[in-house]
Design an enzyme around this catalytic site. Structure first.
Site, short mmCIF file in Angstrom:
data_model
loop_
_atom_site.label_atom_id
_atom_site.label_comp_id
_atom_site.label_asym_id
_atom_site.label_seq_id
_atom_site.Cartn_x
_atom_site.Cartn_y
_atom_site.Cartn_z
N GLU A 1 29.50 47.25 89.59
CA GLU A 1 29.39 47.21 90.93
C GLU A 1 30.68 46.87 91.44
OE1 GLU A 1 28.15 43.40 92.57
OE2 GLU A 1 27.27 43.05 90.53
N ASP B 1 26.08 45.20 84.24
CA ASP B 1 26.13 45.00 85.85
C ASP B 1 27.49 45.62 86.01
OD1 ASP B 1 26.76 44.10 88.32
OD2 ASP B 1 26.49 41.93 87.89
N ASP C 1 17.89 36.27 88.83
CA ASP C 1 19.02 36.41 88.03
C ASP C 1 19.90 35.26 88.42
OD1 ASP C 1 21.09 37.63 89.75
OD2 ASP C 1 19.18 38.65 90.34
#
Length: 272
Positions: A162, A160, A71
């Protein structure tokens, strides 16, 4: 009396000097403190993992039933995709967006470059639930590279979600309001693309900030972050991971990943 006045004046002078020194010390410390908060838009997949979960320093052994991936984000610039392909990397995800205020300036080189060497590729969105709604960010993501097409080489988009690099870990949300935000994003992404987005997260963050909610596991593939020899305990609901980010210090580009299956399973996810 004169002695008393002299002593009082001396105390006052010392008090003033002390206050000035304290102010000076604070002024020196302030830039250093501010420097620890990164610039908006600079967040990358897994940037909080080392700080919060650490690393065991023992990467997983090679496994023929898993497929290597990477990534990437804007800070990595133009990526040497042919080098990665020749090293065995077969799939890639590129950061497309963050919040509703950032698009990756290297997105075209990274997203199209991986595709052009033969990789199966996709895009990810770094969520900032404290800035705008989940639906607003999902639309921004789809409008700036996060879409999907049935060409056999495009993976579904990734949420994503987090640690907040700019402030409180859970973006000031309770577990229930965080789950609602994520639901809003996922539902909007599905409505726009016809695909269920992948969820990238770490178990410790998910437990802290969603209350270890298990309601997404039946539809949304899990991409787990853990820098160790195994992925560890998964968040509630998921009995297996689809992808695993296992290091931030791999060859050519740092973030390397395993797909939990051979290449034909990567293609199956791309095809829906």
């Amino acid at each position: 009396m004169s002695v008393h006045r002299s002593g009082t004046a001396r105390v006052r002078r010392l008090t003033v000097v002390g206050a000035l020194l304290a102010a000076f010390s604070f002024a020196l410390a302030a830039p250093s403190s501010a420097a620890t908060t990164p610039a908006r838009g600079s967040a990358t997949m897994g940037m909080g993992v080392l700080a919060h979960d650490g690393s065991s320093g023992t990467p997983p052994t090679s496994d023929a039933t898993q497929t290597e991936g990477v990534d990437v984000a804007g800070y990595q610039g133009n990526v040497a995709w042919s080098t990665l392909w020749n090293s065995g990397v077969k799939w890639a995800y590129t950061k497309a967006t963050e919040g509703t205020y950032y698009t990756n300036p290297y997105f075209a080189q990274q997203y199209n470059g991986s595709y052009n060497v033969g990789m199966i590729r996709g895009a990810y969105h770094f969520a900032t639930p404290d800035t705008t709604s989940g639906a607003t960010q999902a639309n921004y993501f789809v409008d700036h590279g996060g879409g999907w097409s049935r060409d056999g080489k495009t993976l579904p988009g990734v949420l994503d979600i987090e640690w907040n690099p700019y402030g409180a870990a859970c973006y000031g949300k309770t577990a229930s309001t965080m789950v609602s935000w994520i639901t809003d994003f996922l539902n909007t992404y599905k409505a726009r693309t016809g695909r269920d987005a992948v969820i990238y997260t770490a178990t410790s963050w998910w437990t802290q900030c969603t209350g270890n909610y298990g309601g997404f596991a039946s539809k949304n593939p899990l991409w787990i972050a853990r820098y160790a020899s195994d992925p560890g305990t998964l968040p509630a609901g998921w009995s297996y991971y689809t992808m695993w980010q296992y290091t931030s210090s791999g060859p050519t580009v740092g973030d390397h990943d395993k797909f939990n299956g051979a290449l034909d399973r990567v293609q199956a996810l791309a095809n829906g």
